[in-house]
Design a protein around this motif. Structure first.
Motif, PDB file in Angstrom:
ATOM      1  N   GLN A  70     109.396  90.480  13.262  1.00 48.31           N
ATOM      2  CA  GLN A  70     110.827  90.165  13.219  1.00 48.31           C
ATOM      3  C   GLN A  70     111.663  91.183  12.451  1.00 48.31           C
ATOM      4  O   GLN A  70     112.774  91.499  12.855  1.00 48.31           O
ATOM      5  N   SER A  71     111.167  91.721  11.338  1.00 48.89           N
ATOM      6  CA  SER A  71     111.878  92.778  10.611  1.00 48.89           C
ATOM      7  C   SER A  71     110.870  93.595   9.815  1.00 48.89           C
ATOM      8  O   SER A  71     109.841  93.070   9.376  1.00 48.89           O
ATOM      9  N   GLY A  72     111.197  94.865   9.630  1.00 52.04           N
ATOM     10  CA  GLY A  72     110.341  95.726   8.819  1.00 52.04           C
ATOM     11  C   GLY A  72     110.867  95.905   7.410  1.00 52.04           C
ATOM     12  O   GLY A  72     110.514  96.860   6.722  1.00 52.04           O
ATOM     13  N   ASP A  73     111.690  94.961   6.951  1.00 49.68           N
ATOM     14  CA  ASP A  73     112.292  95.056   5.619  1.00 49.68           C
ATOM     15  C   ASP A  73     112.080  93.755   4.862  1.00 49.68           C
ATOM     16  O   ASP A  73     112.383  92.670   5.382  1.00 49.68           O
ATOM     17  N   ASP A  74     111.577  93.839   3.640  1.00 46.46           N
ATOM     18  CA  ASP A  74     111.238  92.643   2.879  1.00 46.46           C
ATOM     19  C   ASP A  74     112.450  91.778   2.554  1.00 46.46           C
ATOM     20  O   ASP A  74     112.359  90.546   2.543  1.00 46.46           O
ATOM     21  N   SER A  75     113.596  92.395   2.265  1.00 42.10           N
ATOM     22  CA  SER A  75     114.777  91.599   1.918  1.00 42.10           C
ATOM     23  C   SER A  75     115.245  90.782   3.117  1.00 42.10           C
ATOM     24  O   SER A  75     115.665  89.617   2.969  1.00 42.10           O
ATOM     25  N   VAL A  76     115.158  91.349   4.322  1.00 39.16           N
ATOM     26  CA  VAL A  76     115.544  90.612   5.523  1.00 39.16           C
ATOM     27  C   VAL A  76     114.520  89.520   5.819  1.00 39.16           C
ATOM     28  O   VAL A  76     114.884  88.388   6.190  1.00 39.16           O
ATOM     29  N   LEU A  77     113.237  89.811   5.662  1.00 40.51           N
ATOM     30  CA  LEU A  77     112.208  88.790   5.865  1.00 40.51           C
ATOM     31  C   LEU A  77     112.431  87.601   4.934  1.00 40.51           C
ATOM     32  O   LEU A  77     112.243  86.439   5.338  1.00 40.51           O
ATOM     33  N   SER A 114      95.108  95.674  21.401  1.00 41.67           N
ATOM     34  CA  SER A 114      96.522  95.899  21.725  1.00 41.67           C
ATOM     35  C   SER A 114      97.352  94.891  20.943  1.00 41.67           C
ATOM     36  O   SER A 114      97.022  93.706  20.903  1.00 41.67           O
ATOM     37  N   VAL A 115      98.437  95.378  20.329  1.00 40.64           N
ATOM     38  CA  VAL A 115      99.260  94.519  19.473  1.00 40.64           C
ATOM     39  C   VAL A 115     100.691  94.481  19.999  1.00 40.64           C
ATOM     40  O   VAL A 115     101.334  95.514  20.158  1.00 40.64           O
ATOM     41  N   ALA A 116     101.175  93.273  20.265  1.00 40.61           N
ATOM     42  CA  ALA A 116     102.583  93.062  20.634  1.00 40.61           C
ATOM     43  C   ALA A 116     103.294  92.418  19.457  1.00 40.61           C
ATOM     44  O   ALA A 116     102.679  91.708  18.646  1.00 40.61           O
ATOM     45  N   THR A 117     104.589  92.658  19.360  1.00 42.60           N
ATOM     46  CA  THR A 117     105.362  92.054  18.276  1.00 42.60           C
ATOM     47  C   THR A 117     106.751  91.695  18.776  1.00 42.60           C
ATOM     48  O   THR A 117     107.147  92.058  19.880  1.00 42.60           O
ATOM     49  N   ASP A 118     107.482  90.944  17.961  1.00 43.00           N
ATOM     50  CA  ASP A 118     108.885  90.621  18.214  1.00 43.00           C
ATOM     51  C   ASP A 118     109.721  91.195  17.077  1.00 43.00           C
ATOM     52  O   ASP A 118     109.293  91.177  15.912  1.00 43.00           O
ATOM     53  N   VAL A 119     110.911  91.660  17.410  1.00 43.56           N
ATOM     54  CA  VAL A 119     111.844  92.186  16.406  1.00 43.56           C
ATOM     55  C   VAL A 119     113.226  91.636  16.695  1.00 43.56           C
ATOM     56  O   VAL A 119     113.709  91.705  17.833  1.00 43.56           O
ATOM     57  N   ILE A 120     113.864  91.075  15.675  1.00 51.10           N
ATOM     58  CA  ILE A 120     115.257  90.637  15.772  1.00 51.10           C
ATOM     59  C   ILE A 120     116.135  91.721  15.151  1.00 51.10           C
ATOM     60  O   ILE A 120     115.949  92.092  13.984  1.00 51.10           O
ATOM     61  N   LYS A 133     110.903 102.468  11.287  1.00 44.03           N
ATOM     62  CA  LYS A 133     109.742 103.175  10.721  1.00 44.03           C
ATOM     63  C   LYS A 133     108.454 102.380  10.940  1.00 44.03           C
ATOM     64  O   LYS A 133     107.399 102.955  11.246  1.00 44.03           O
ATOM     65  N   LEU A 134     108.548 101.064  10.784  1.00 37.66           N
ATOM     66  CA  LEU A 134     107.351 100.237  10.973  1.00 37.66           C
ATOM     67  C   LEU A 134     106.918 100.251  12.445  1.00 37.66           C
ATOM     68  O   LEU A 134     105.716 100.306  12.736  1.00 37.66           O
ATOM     69  N   MET A 135     107.863 100.235  13.355  1.00 37.06           N
ATOM     70  CA  MET A 135     107.534 100.314  14.777  1.00 37.06           C
ATOM     71  C   MET A 135     106.799 101.616  15.090  1.00 37.06           C
ATOM     72  O   MET A 135     105.827 101.633  15.850  1.00 37.06           O
ATOM     73  N   GLU A 136     107.238 102.697  14.481  1.00 42.01           N
ATOM     74  CA  GLU A 136     106.582 103.995  14.709  1.00 42.01           C
ATOM     75  C   GLU A 136     105.221 104.048  14.033  1.00 42.01           C
ATOM     76  O   GLU A 136     104.254 104.558  14.597  1.00 42.01           O
ATOM     77  N   GLU A 137     105.141 103.504  12.820  1.00 40.45           N
ATOM     78  CA  GLU A 137     103.886 103.565  12.065  1.00 40.45           C
ATOM     79  C   GLU A 137     102.782 102.743  12.725  1.00 40.45           C
ATOM     80  O   GLU A 137     101.638 103.205  12.850  1.00 40.45           O
ATOM     81  N   LEU A 138     103.102 101.518  13.161  1.00 39.99           N
ATOM     82  CA  LEU A 138     102.074 100.618  13.685  1.00 39.99           C
ATOM     83  C   LEU A 138     101.865 100.745  15.187  1.00 39.99           C
ATOM     84  O   LEU A 138     101.000 100.088  15.749  1.00 39.99           O
ATOM     85  N   ARG A 139     102.677 101.559  15.864  1.00 40.05           N
ATOM     86  CA  ARG A 139     102.440 101.946  17.262  1.00 40.05           C
ATOM     87  C   ARG A 139     102.211 100.719  18.165  1.00 40.05           C
ATOM     88  O   ARG A 139     101.226 100.638  18.878  1.00 40.05           O
ATOM     89  N   ALA A 154     110.481 102.537  23.382  1.00 40.57           N
ATOM     90  CA  ALA A 154     110.086 103.221  24.617  1.00 40.57           C
ATOM     91  C   ALA A 154     109.278 104.472  24.322  1.00 40.57           C
ATOM     92  O   ALA A 154     108.272 104.756  24.992  1.00 40.57           O
ATOM     93  N   GLU A 155     109.697 105.233  23.312  1.00 45.69           N
ATOM     94  CA  GLU A 155     108.982 106.461  22.960  1.00 45.69           C
ATOM     95  C   GLU A 155     107.580 106.156  22.447  1.00 45.69           C
ATOM     96  O   GLU A 155     106.604 106.802  22.853  1.00 45.69           O
ATOM     97  N   VAL A 156     107.463 105.181  21.559  1.00 42.29           N
ATOM     98  CA  VAL A 156     106.163 104.847  20.965  1.00 42.29           C
ATOM     99  C   VAL A 156     105.223 104.272  22.027  1.00 42.29           C
ATOM    100  O   VAL A 156     104.062 104.689  22.140  1.00 42.29           O
ATOM    101  N   ALA A 157     105.706 103.328  22.816  1.00 35.79           N
ATOM    102  CA  ALA A 157     104.845 102.689  23.820  1.00 35.79           C
ATOM    103  C   ALA A 157     104.416 103.688  24.888  1.00 35.79           C
ATOM    104  O   ALA A 157     103.265 103.661  25.351  1.00 35.79           O
ATOM    105  N   LEU A 158     105.322 104.578  25.295  1.00 35.60           N
ATOM    106  CA  LEU A 158     104.954 105.601  26.285  1.00 35.60           C
ATOM    107  C   LEU A 158     103.871 106.518  25.726  1.00 35.60           C
ATOM    108  O   LEU A 158     102.910 106.870  26.423  1.00 35.60           O
ATOM    109  N   ARG A 159     104.007 106.877  24.457  1.00 33.96           N
ATOM    110  CA  ARG A 159     103.007 107.735  23.828  1.00 33.96           C
ATOM    111  C   ARG A 159     101.642 107.039  23.800  1.00 33.96           C
ATOM    112  O   ARG A 159     100.608 107.660  24.080  1.00 33.96           O
ATOM    113  N   GLU A 160     101.642 105.745  23.479  1.00 32.73           N
ATOM    114  CA  GLU A 160     100.381 104.998  23.433  1.00 32.73           C
ATOM    115  C   GLU A 160      99.772 104.855  24.825  1.00 32.73           C
ATOM    116  O   GLU A 160      98.572 105.046  25.017  1.00 32.73           O
TER     117      GLU A 160
END
Length: 419
Positions: free
Chosen positions: A250-257, A284-290, A306-312, A352-358
Motif C-alpha cells: 500500500q505504501s513504501g513510507d512508514d509515516s503513511v503506513l 513471483s510477488v504481486a502487491t497493491d499500492v495506493i 524506490k521500494l517498487m524498484e528495489e523489490l522488483r 511498467a519499467e520494472v515489470a518489463l525488466r523482470e
C-alpha cells in the motif's frame, strides 16, 4: 423461478456469486443469462472506490427499470444500505456475509433485508471454465483507515477445511485445473475459531486432492503472512502450488503506513519479501499500492517508488486514493486530485519499467505453462508455475500442460509459441 445474477468486484465477490448460484440451483431455480429472461435480478455490488460506487448506482437504476424484483447484494448492501434504499427504495438487501440466505430473499414476495453475518458452511459446486474460485474466509483481522470493505464484511469468518476440500474436489471433477483460494485476507484463516489452524494447512489439504491442477493462494496482508511465515513457505514449496504471493504493501513510507493503520513497517515488509524469495525459488510477488493517501507528501511518494524498484514486483495493482464514507481516512486532509493524477502517472511508469525488466529475463527461454483461458484473436492464455501469464498464439486445448518458447515480453505478460 428464473434468476439473473450480475457480479462486480474482486474474486471473493465472484466466489459469493457462485455460492448463491449453487444454492439457487439446488433449490430448483434457474440462473439465466439476461435480465429480460429473469423473474428476479441480483446485483452483487462492489464499493471499494468512488467511481465503482457511482457505476453501481447507475446499474441499480438500469436494472430497476425492468420492473422486476431487485436484490442488491455484495459490499454496497452492508457498507451503504442507506444509499441503496435512497436509490431504489423497494430493493432487497443481502450482505456478502449472509449469501447463504439468498434463497429466502429471492423467494420472498416483498422487500427483505438480510445484513447480519451467518455461519459460513456452503461453498461453490460450480466452475467457470478451467478456474474454480473457492473462498476460504472473508472479513479480516485489521482495521485500515482507508477501507470501506471492513464496514461491509465486518466479521472474520473462516470456512471449515472439510468444506473447502469438498469444493475443490468437486471443482477438479468438473474440469478445473486452477484452484483459486480466495479471501479478504487468506492468511487470517483460522483466527476466528482456532489460531492453531492456519492457511498453510488448508493449502496442504487442498493440494493433496487427486487430480492434475494447481493452487493459487489469494491475497494476504503482510502482518498475517509474517505470523505464519514458516508454514507458508512449506506450503508454497508443494508441487501443486503456484510459486506466487499477493502481498499488498500500500505504501513504501512508514509515516503513511501509520496513517493507514497498517500493522507493519516498510522494513518488515522488505524482510518478508526477501525471506520468501530466498526460500521459494522463482517466487513471483504481486502487491497493491495506493497513490495519494492523506499524508503522502512528495518524499513519502518517492519512498514508494524506490521500494517498487528495489523489490522488483512482477505485478503492481495501482490505485489512486478514493475517499470512502465512514472511514477514518475520509476525515483527513486530502491531497488535490491533480497531484494524485500526476503521481499515478509516475508510479505507472516505474511499474511498467520494472515489470518489463523482470519479464524480459524469460525471453528465449522455454517455460512450462498450464492453459486456463481463451485470449483475444484466437490466442490461449496459460500460467507458468510462478503464475506469470503467457499468451500462446496457437490454438491449444485448455486445461493442458504445454512447453512454450517465450518470444516477447511486456510489463503485463509473456508471449510465445509451442516449443
Amino acid at each position: 423461478m428464473r434468476v439473473y445474477l450480475e457480479t462486480y468486484g474482486c474474486a471473493l465477490n465472484r466466489g459469493d456469486s457462485l455460492i448463491m448460484e449453487t444454492l439457487l440451483k439446488d433449490r430448483g431455480h434457474e440462473v439465466v443469462e439476461t435480465p429480460e429472461q429473469a423473474d428476479v435480478l441480483i446485483l452483487n455490488t462492489c464499493t471499494v472506490r468512488m467511481d465503482t460506487e457511482e457505476r453501481m448506482i447507475e446499474r441499480m437504476k438500469s436494472l430497476y427499470r425492468y420492473g422486476k424484483k431487485l436484490v442488491v447484494a455484495g459490499c454496497m448492501a452492508t457498507a451503504e444500505p442507506g444509499l441503496v434504499k435512497t436509490t431504489i427504495p423497494t430493493a432487497s438487501l443481502l450482505s456478502p456475509q449472509a449469501v447463504e440466505e439468498v434463497v429466502e430473499v429471492v423467494e420472498s414476495p416483498g422487500r427483505v433485508v438480510r445484513l447480519e453475518p451467518t455461519v459460513p458452511t456452503v461453498l461453490p459446486r460450480i466452475v467457470e471454465g478451467k478456474i474454480a474460485i473457492v473462498p476460504v474466509e472473508d472479513g479480516c483481522a485489521g482495521n485500515c483507515s482507508f477501507c470501506i470493505t471492513k464496514n461491509a464484511r465486518r466479521k472474520l469468518r473462516s470456512y471449515p477445511i472439510r468444506r473447502i476440500v469438498e469444493s475443490v474436489r468437486e471443482g477438479v471433477r468438473r474440469g478445473a485445473v486452477e484452484i483459486e483460494l480466495t479471501g479478504q485476507d487468506t492468511a487470517a484463516y483460522g483466527l476466528d475459531f482456532d489460531p492453531s489452524i492456519n492457511l498453510a494447512q488448508v493449502v496442504n489439504e487442498v493440494s493433496s486432492v487427486e487430480g492434475d491442477f494447481m493452487v493459487r493462494i489469494g491475497m494476504m496482508t503482510p502482518e498475517q503472512a509474517m505470523r505464519i511465515l514458516d508454514d507458508l513457505v512449506d506450503a508454497l514449496k508443494r508441487e501443486k502450488v503456484f510459486k506466487f504471493v499477493h502481498l499488498p504493501v500500500q505504501s513504501g513510507d512508514d509515516s503513511v503506513l501509520e496513517l493507514m493503520n497498517r500493522k507493519y513497517t516498510v522494513d518488515q515488509f522488505r524482510q518478508l519479501v526477501k525471506e520468501l524469495r530466498s526460500k521459494v525459488p522463482d517466487l513471483s510477488v504481486a502487491t497493491d499500492v495506493i497513490v495519494g493517501h492523506p499524508g503522502e507528501d512528495e518524499e513519502a511518494f518517492r519512498n514508494t517508488l524506490k521500494l517498487m524498484e528495489e523489490l522488483r514486483f512482477e505485478r503492481v495493482h495501482l490505485a489512486k486514493y478514493s475517499v470512502r464514507p465512514n472511514t477514518r481516512s475520509a476525515s483527513m486532509k486530502q491531497i488535490p486530485d491533480i497531484v494524485k493524477k500526476e503521481r499515478m502517472e509516475r508510479a505507472n511508469r516505474v511499474y511498467a519499467e520494472v515489470a518489463l525488466r523482470e519479464h524480459s529475463k524469460y525471453l528465449g527461454s522455454s517455460v512450462s505453462v498450464i492453459t486456463t483461458e481463451l485470449g483475444a484473436r484466437g490466442s490461449v492464455i496459460g500460467r507458468t508455475t510462478n503464475y506469470i501469464p503467457v499468451v500462446l498464439r496457437e490454438a491449444v486445448e485448455l486445461g493442458k500442460w504445454v512447453k512454450a518458447k517465450v518470444e516477447e515480453a511486456s510489463f503485463f505478460d509473456l508471449r510465445g509459441r509451442l516449443n
